[in-house]
Design a protein around this motif. Structure first.
Motif: not given
Length: 410
Positions: A115-122
């Protein structure tokens, strides 16, 4: 464990212990016997979720340590799933990195990191080809050794790094008495075929591509296809033990020395850094850099396959010389050097290669306990955790400060 030690232990957990290991630093350290480990060392070196700690977790850990010498206590899947410290202490030895800490993943903490990594990517705080993609994909390209680490990670995703289970299209089925081995799906035996496993409602996809030889004539095509067509978050590559298979079979009762460039294997090691592999790997680095795909070369764990270690060192030098730079190296040598003879059942494959179902796990654990041998899975799981810590370093750094690594997932 005295009350004062428990209070100190809790204090270490909430103070986050040692700094988070960066850029693969967790692969350098020491193995400590579980039955004699200092509880303070455990707290300093392993990051756990502080948001739902309960006093009974520490009482469980106290009981487990007191019983471990006799190995009379077999923790349930539910208990080890909830408390990763118990999972770490379950094995005969615990890995403690040098002057830094790592996270021991559970199903819930892996979901939270996705979840957090996807947020950082976006938000473009992490630059990745996965931006705008609802699926975080990691591609594994290699032979059965890399498949072993892949299967260790799927054990975590199945709920327990101790019990698994691990029955899926990549890792295999149940034990087949007629074969004397687990049933292996046909997809894994086809070079270059992509087999996908989806988790967390499709938010995480682990893909495996079976490649046995470094000099495989279509290696450049496979790398290019995986990078340009799949555009994953990361691609992990490791293969080549089959290159040395004939020589290894001729020396089944010998151990490959550190200085392994003998007359029988030198030509193989040199061929692995010949023009065709060099072009394939450097072109992959160029494509990955343009498309923002992470490339990791996982070097071989210490094993009996003659020539593999020296050949890896040549490959690492080749990767470092690629322009533009694009390959990271995940070093498995130091972590495996001390324990590989006990943790590789045939000198190469990890010792849970033939264990898949939860019931099989329990049977094998009972047998190992009766013989007081090394409990299976120790090296396989540590290599899996090391890879996950490398992949999710950005999200772990963020979550470490909040003290909460877990989340409810679908």
């Amino acid at each position: 464990m005295q009350l004062g030690n428990i209070i100190f232990f809790i204090g270490c957990l909430f103070s986050h212990g040692l700094p988070l290991c960066e850029n693969g630093a967790d692969t350098f350290g020491n193995w400590s016997l579980s039955e004699s480990i200092e509880i303070n060392d455990l707290a300093q070196h392993i990051l756990v979720d502080n948001s739902n700690l309960r006093f009974d977790h520490f009482k469980d850990l106290e009981y487990w340590i007191s019983q471990h010498k006799n190995r009379s206590d077999l923790k349930s899947k539910a208990e080890t799933q909830e408390n990763p410290l118990l999972s770490a202490m379950h094995f005969s030895q615990v890995w403690l990195p040098r002057n830094c800490s790592y996270h021991r993943f559970t199903n819930a903490s892996l979901f939270r990191n996705v979840q957090v990594l996807q947020q950082l990517i976006e938000s473009e705080k992490v630059v990745s080809a996965s931006k705008g993609n609802a699926v975080l994909q990691v591609v594994f390209m290699g032979d059965s050794a890399l498949r072993g680490i892949f299967c260790g990670i799927t054990r975590i995703l199945a709920g327990s790094e101790i019990f698994g289970p691990c029955t899926n299209q990549v890792c295999g089925g149940l034990w087949n008495p007629s074969r004397g081995a687990p049933d292996m799906p046909k997809t894994i035996m086809s070079h270059g075929r992509v087999t996908d496993l989806d988790f967390f409602g499709g938010r995480l996809r682990l893909s495996f591509m079976y490649v046995t030889k470094f000099g495989y004539r279509h290696l450049d095509w496979l790398l290019e296809s995986a990078i340009k067509n799949l555009r994953p978050f990361a691609l992990i590559f490791n293969t080549g033990a089959w290159d040395f298979d004939a020589d290894a079979r001729a020396h089944l009762n010998s151990t490959a020395p550190e200085d392994c460039d003998g007359p029988e294997t030198l030509h193989i090691a040199q061929a692995r850094v010949g023009e065709a592999p060099r072009r394939a790997l450097c072109e992959a680095a160029e494509a990955a850099r343009a498309l923002r795909v992470r490339l990791l070369y996982r070097n071989s764990h210490v094993n009996k396959r003659y020539g593999a270690l020296c050949a890896d060192q040549r490959v690492e030098a080749l990767l470092a010389a690629c322009e533009p730079a694009g390959w990271e190296v995940l070093d498995n040598r130091a972590l495996s050097r001390e324990v590989w003879p006990q943790q590789c059942f045939d000198g190469f494959h990890f010792d849970r290669f033939q264990i898949h179902s939860e019931e099989q796990h329990k049977q094998h654990l009972a047998g190992y306990r009766a013989s007081r041998g090394h409990l299976p899975g120790q090296l396989e799981m540590q290599l899996g955790h090391s890879l996950l810590n490398r992949l999710f370093q950005a999200s772990l750094a963020l979550l470490q400060h909040s003290g909460s690594f877990t989340a409810t997932h679908p």
